[in-house]
Design a protein around this motif. Structure first.
Motif, PDB file in Angstrom:
ATOM      1  N   VAL A  37     113.368  71.682 -14.766  1.00 24.46           N
ATOM      2  CA  VAL A  37     113.299  70.348 -14.538  1.00 24.46           C
ATOM      3  C   VAL A  37     112.107  69.759 -13.890  1.00 24.46           C
ATOM      4  O   VAL A  37     111.800  70.021 -12.866  1.00 24.46           O
ATOM      5  N   GLY A  38     110.381  69.665 -14.551  1.00 26.34           N
ATOM      6  CA  GLY A  38     109.667  69.232 -13.622  1.00 26.34           C
ATOM      7  C   GLY A  38     108.499  69.863 -13.413  1.00 26.34           C
ATOM      8  O   GLY A  38     107.792  70.715 -13.592  1.00 26.34           O
ATOM      9  N   PHE A  39     108.961  71.435 -14.573  1.00 24.11           N
ATOM     10  CA  PHE A  39     108.185  72.742 -14.585  1.00 24.11           C
ATOM     11  C   PHE A  39     107.935  73.237 -15.604  1.00 24.11           C
ATOM     12  O   PHE A  39     108.739  73.199 -16.635  1.00 24.11           O
ATOM     13  N   THR A  40     106.800  73.605 -15.546  1.00 21.23           N
ATOM     14  CA  THR A  40     106.175  74.332 -17.252  1.00 21.23           C
ATOM     15  C   THR A  40     106.246  75.715 -16.773  1.00 21.23           C
ATOM     16  O   THR A  40     106.022  76.792 -15.632  1.00 21.23           O
ATOM     17  N   LYS A  41     107.345  76.735 -17.923  1.00 23.00           N
ATOM     18  CA  LYS A  41     107.170  78.049 -17.847  1.00 23.00           C
ATOM     19  C   LYS A  41     105.678  78.669 -17.954  1.00 23.00           C
ATOM     20  O   LYS A  41     105.193  78.320 -19.028  1.00 23.00           O
ATOM     21  N   LYS A  42     105.001  79.863 -17.179  1.00 19.09           N
ATOM     22  CA  LYS A  42     104.416  80.268 -17.136  1.00 19.09           C
ATOM     23  C   LYS A  42     103.634  81.884 -17.356  1.00 19.09           C
ATOM     24  O   LYS A  42     105.487  82.210 -18.117  1.00 19.09           O
ATOM     25  N   SER A 145     100.156  79.795 -33.283  1.00 18.64           N
ATOM     26  CA  SER A 145     100.940  78.044 -32.650  1.00 18.64           C
ATOM     27  C   SER A 145     100.920  77.149 -33.866  1.00 18.64           C
ATOM     28  O   SER A 145     100.514  77.639 -34.834  1.00 18.64           O
ATOM     29  N   PHE A 146     101.999  76.676 -33.389  1.00 17.16           N
ATOM     30  CA  PHE A 146     101.996  75.102 -34.565  1.00 17.16           C
ATOM     31  C   PHE A 146     101.564  74.567 -33.775  1.00 17.16           C
ATOM     32  O   PHE A 146     102.654  74.264 -33.013  1.00 17.16           O
ATOM     33  N   PHE A 147     100.856  73.093 -34.532  1.00 15.75           N
ATOM     34  CA  PHE A 147     100.447  72.414 -34.069  1.00 15.75           C
ATOM     35  C   PHE A 147     100.379  70.886 -34.386  1.00 15.75           C
ATOM     36  O   PHE A 147     100.546  71.613 -35.824  1.00 15.75           O
ATOM     37  N   VAL A 148     101.329  70.174 -34.039  1.00 13.50           N
ATOM     38  CA  VAL A 148     101.309  68.596 -34.495  1.00 13.50           C
ATOM     39  C   VAL A 148     101.119  67.670 -33.762  1.00 13.50           C
ATOM     40  O   VAL A 148     101.388  67.817 -32.853  1.00 13.50           O
ATOM     41  N   PRO A 189     107.491  72.562 -27.042  1.00 13.43           N
ATOM     42  CA  PRO A 189     106.420  71.701 -27.091  1.00 13.43           C
ATOM     43  C   PRO A 189     105.384  71.705 -25.715  1.00 13.43           C
ATOM     44  O   PRO A 189     105.654  71.190 -24.896  1.00 13.43           O
ATOM     45  N   ASN A 190     103.875  72.324 -25.687  1.00 13.21           N
ATOM     46  CA  ASN A 190     103.368  71.591 -24.747  1.00 13.21           C
ATOM     47  C   ASN A 190     102.233  71.453 -25.064  1.00 13.21           C
ATOM     48  O   ASN A 190     101.569  70.418 -26.686  1.00 13.21           O
ATOM     49  N   PRO A 191     101.487  69.539 -24.365  1.00 12.92           N
ATOM     50  CA  PRO A 191     101.271  68.692 -25.058  1.00 12.92           C
ATOM     51  C   PRO A 191      99.549  69.283 -25.322  1.00 12.92           C
ATOM     52  O   PRO A 191      99.226  69.124 -23.338  1.00 12.92           O
ATOM     53  N   VAL A 192      98.516  69.254 -26.083  1.00 10.59           N
ATOM     54  CA  VAL A 192      97.469  69.211 -25.790  1.00 10.59           C
ATOM     55  C   VAL A 192      96.836  68.510 -26.561  1.00 10.59           C
ATOM     56  O   VAL A 192      96.927  67.506 -27.070  1.00 10.59           O
ATOM     57  N   LEU A 193      95.050  68.408 -26.409  1.00  7.06           N
ATOM     58  CA  LEU A 193      94.088  67.868 -27.590  1.00  7.06           C
ATOM     59  C   LEU A 193      93.307  68.381 -28.213  1.00  7.06           C
ATOM     60  O   LEU A 193      93.152  69.608 -27.552  1.00  7.06           O
ATOM     61  N   VAL A 194      93.465  67.988 -29.619  1.00  2.00           N
ATOM     62  CA  VAL A 194      92.922  69.111 -30.521  1.00  2.00           C
ATOM     63  C   VAL A 194      91.630  68.212 -31.437  1.00  2.00           C
ATOM     64  O   VAL A 194      92.078  67.280 -31.689  1.00  2.00           O
ATOM     65  N   LYS A 197      92.224  64.567 -30.000  1.00  3.13           N
ATOM     66  CA  LYS A 197      93.655  63.455 -30.361  1.00  3.13           C
ATOM     67  C   LYS A 197      94.739  64.385 -29.730  1.00  3.13           C
ATOM     68  O   LYS A 197      94.754  65.413 -29.462  1.00  3.13           O
ATOM     69  N   LYS A 198      96.203  63.689 -29.836  1.00  2.00           N
ATOM     70  CA  LYS A 198      96.677  64.725 -28.849  1.00  2.00           C
ATOM     71  C   LYS A 198      98.267  65.133 -29.664  1.00  2.00           C
ATOM     72  O   LYS A 198      98.373  64.800 -31.184  1.00  2.00           O
ATOM     73  N   PHE A 199      98.364  66.604 -30.182  1.00  2.00           N
ATOM     74  CA  PHE A 199      99.809  67.493 -30.644  1.00  2.00           C
ATOM     75  C   PHE A 199     100.048  67.649 -29.509  1.00  2.00           C
ATOM     76  O   PHE A 199      99.444  67.922 -28.072  1.00  2.00           O
ATOM     77  N   ARG A 200     101.295  68.428 -29.949  1.00  4.31           N
ATOM     78  CA  ARG A 200     101.829  69.216 -29.548  1.00  4.31           C
ATOM     79  C   ARG A 200     101.789  70.747 -30.126  1.00  4.31           C
ATOM     80  O   ARG A 200     101.584  70.653 -31.230  1.00  4.31           O
ATOM     81  N   GLU A 201     102.085  71.750 -29.602  1.00  9.61           N
ATOM     82  CA  GLU A 201     101.937  72.791 -29.212  1.00  9.61           C
ATOM     83  C   GLU A 201     102.926  73.710 -29.401  1.00  9.61           C
ATOM     84  O   GLU A 201     103.284  73.874 -28.407  1.00  9.61           O
TER      85      GLU A 201
END
Length: 455
Positions: A37-42, A145-148, A189-194, A197-201
């Motif tokens: 929790v609080g970390f992102t896997k790299k 990747s799948f973006f939504v 899901p990783n928050p990204v900008l496409v 606009k805000k997407f989840r990747e």
């Protein structure tokens, strides 16, 4: 098999690591590391260390998962277990303290900008490459990747994903290429900008390839099927199935420039890191030399440096190899270390640049280049004789020293023999006692003979 945790008190710029040490493993297993929790896997890294036990070569592997903290603070890593093949290893967890950056006080923004062009619609499948034109043997990263969009009005479910991904990766995996797979085992899901606009990747597949031929890579379009349900209202008895199709990708492969060793040299961006155990040695004394190639490229397949023919003044024994590979999903970096034992035969200065060379092609400069040692050895000298003597004595007593192939100990038995004083003969206590006893026995016999004749 054991679990090793990284430093627990560190600045936010530095990742936290969890490593699994796997002894006697020739193949790299697929490992699912826990979420924190609080970390992102790299990216993950793998270190391979061969060792000899009982005349057999044993390969030990260390697989490491990197975690990047999103914000400073204190974080609890609860107890967890990791399963490798059929064996499970436990960890008690730990408490992490993430310090704020010395130059940045604002929290880390994890929202990134995805370098994709969104098609019509608020959800899409994207297959992209890191480059569109590369040299033979140069790295190319592929990501599926799948973006939504965050405001997408439907709930999408991944159905039979494992079976679908097996068919998809079979189509997009280039033939005749070395692969370094990132082994994605979880959908996060990783928050990204496409397009602002805000997407989840959702990253489904990520791998780095090194093409071995000059043929262009033509990756076909692939289709992913997902279940679709409305967010508002009761769930339907039979969810609708919707297909998302990516665009085809083509990567042009350029042949390497003309060279006598074209097709037989590594491709990448490398530098040399070398080390010499001692720079002053005596004739017949062994010394350890490390030739480490560090940089970006196909680290696992890097060959040993070429040993030049001018080796009349030294013996160079075959190296021991070890390599560490880090796959970020975009590039492959690491190092490969070759450890040699060298034994000089003549006094004087020995330049290692005349003994080793490592030729490679740098795609960034489009030129062939050569890594050569800069270190030198000074062979001979009175000051070294005393030091060698102490090393020989320690080696004889079994307290230090390392046996080198072709020698009975780490140093020459005759090194420093001119410093030994042959006029000083050691006295043995056992011989002294035996001599005194013989004298006493002789005196007793003489006394008995004297008493006998006197009577």
């Amino acid at each position: 098999m054991t679990i090793e945790l990284g430093q627990t008190n560190f600045p936010i710029e530095r990742p936290f690591t969890i490593s699994v040490i796997i002894p006697n493993s020739d193949t790299r297993p697929s490992i699912t590391f826990p979420d924190i929790v609080g970390f992102t896997k790299k990216g993950m890294s793998a270190s391979v260390t061969p060792s000899e036990i009982g005349g057999k070569t044993i390969t030990n592997q260390v697989i490491t998962q990197n975690y990047q903290a999103r914000t400073p603070g204190r974080f609890r890593v609860p107890p967890f277990s990791i399963k490798v093949n059929d064996e499970t290893v436990q960890s008690e967890g730990t408490m992490l303290v993430v310090r704020a950056s010395a130059t940045t006080t604002a929290p880390v923004n994890v929202t990134t900008t995805a370098l994709v062009s969104p098609p019509n619609g608020a959800a899409f499948l994207s297959l992209r490459s890191s480059q569109s034109r590369i040299y033979t043997g140069e790295s190319i990263a592929l990501t599926l990747s799948f973006f939504v969009a965050d405001n997408y009005p439907y709930k999408l479910n991944f159905t039979a994903l494992d079976k679908q991904m097996q068919a998809i990766t079979k189509k997009i995996r280039p033939a005749n290429a070395w692969e370094e797979n990132l082994n994605i085992t979880e959908l996060n899901p990783n928050p990204v900008l496409v397009g602002g606009k805000k997407f989840r990747e959702y990253r489904l597949y990520q791998s780095v390839f090194f093409p071995l031929s000059n043929q262009s890579l033509k990756l076909p379009a692939v289709t992913l099927w997902l279940g679709k349900e409305p967010i508002v209202g009761p769930p339907s008895a039979k969810p609708e199935t919707i297909a998302f199709t990516s665009k085809p990708v083509t990567i042009a492969i350029r042949p390497l420039p003309a060279h006598p060793l074209r097709g037989r040299v590594p491709v990448g961006s490398f530098r040399l890191e070398e080390g010499l155990e001692r720079q002053r040695v005596s004739v017949g004394q062994s010394v350890r030399y490390t030739f480490a190639v560090t940089g970006e490229g196909n680290i696992a397949t890097l060959p040993a440096p070429e040993t030049l023919s001018d080796t009349a003044s030294i013996d160079v024994f075959p190296p021991k190899e070890r390599h560490t590979v880090t796959n970020s999903g975009v590039d492959v970096t690491g190092n490969k270390t070759f450890t040699y034992f060298i034994v000089p035969h003549q006094n004087g200065v020995v330049s290692l640049a005349n003994r080793f060379q490592w030729i490679y092609f740098n795609p960034k400069t489009a030129r062939y280049d050569t890594l050569r040692p800069r270190l030198q050895m000074q062979v001979g000298g009175k000051a070294d004789a005393v030091a060698v003597n102490s090393t020989v004595q320690a080696s004889l007593s079994g307290t230090t020293g390392e046996t080198v192939p072709g020698t009975s100990m780490g140093d020459s038995l005759y090194a420093g023999i001119e410093a030994i004083d042959s006029t000083q003969q050691p006295m043995s206590i056992t011989v002294l006692i035996r001599s005194i006893a013989n004298v006493l026995i002789a005196l007793m016999l003489l006394g008995m003979i004297f008493v006998f004749f006197k009577k």
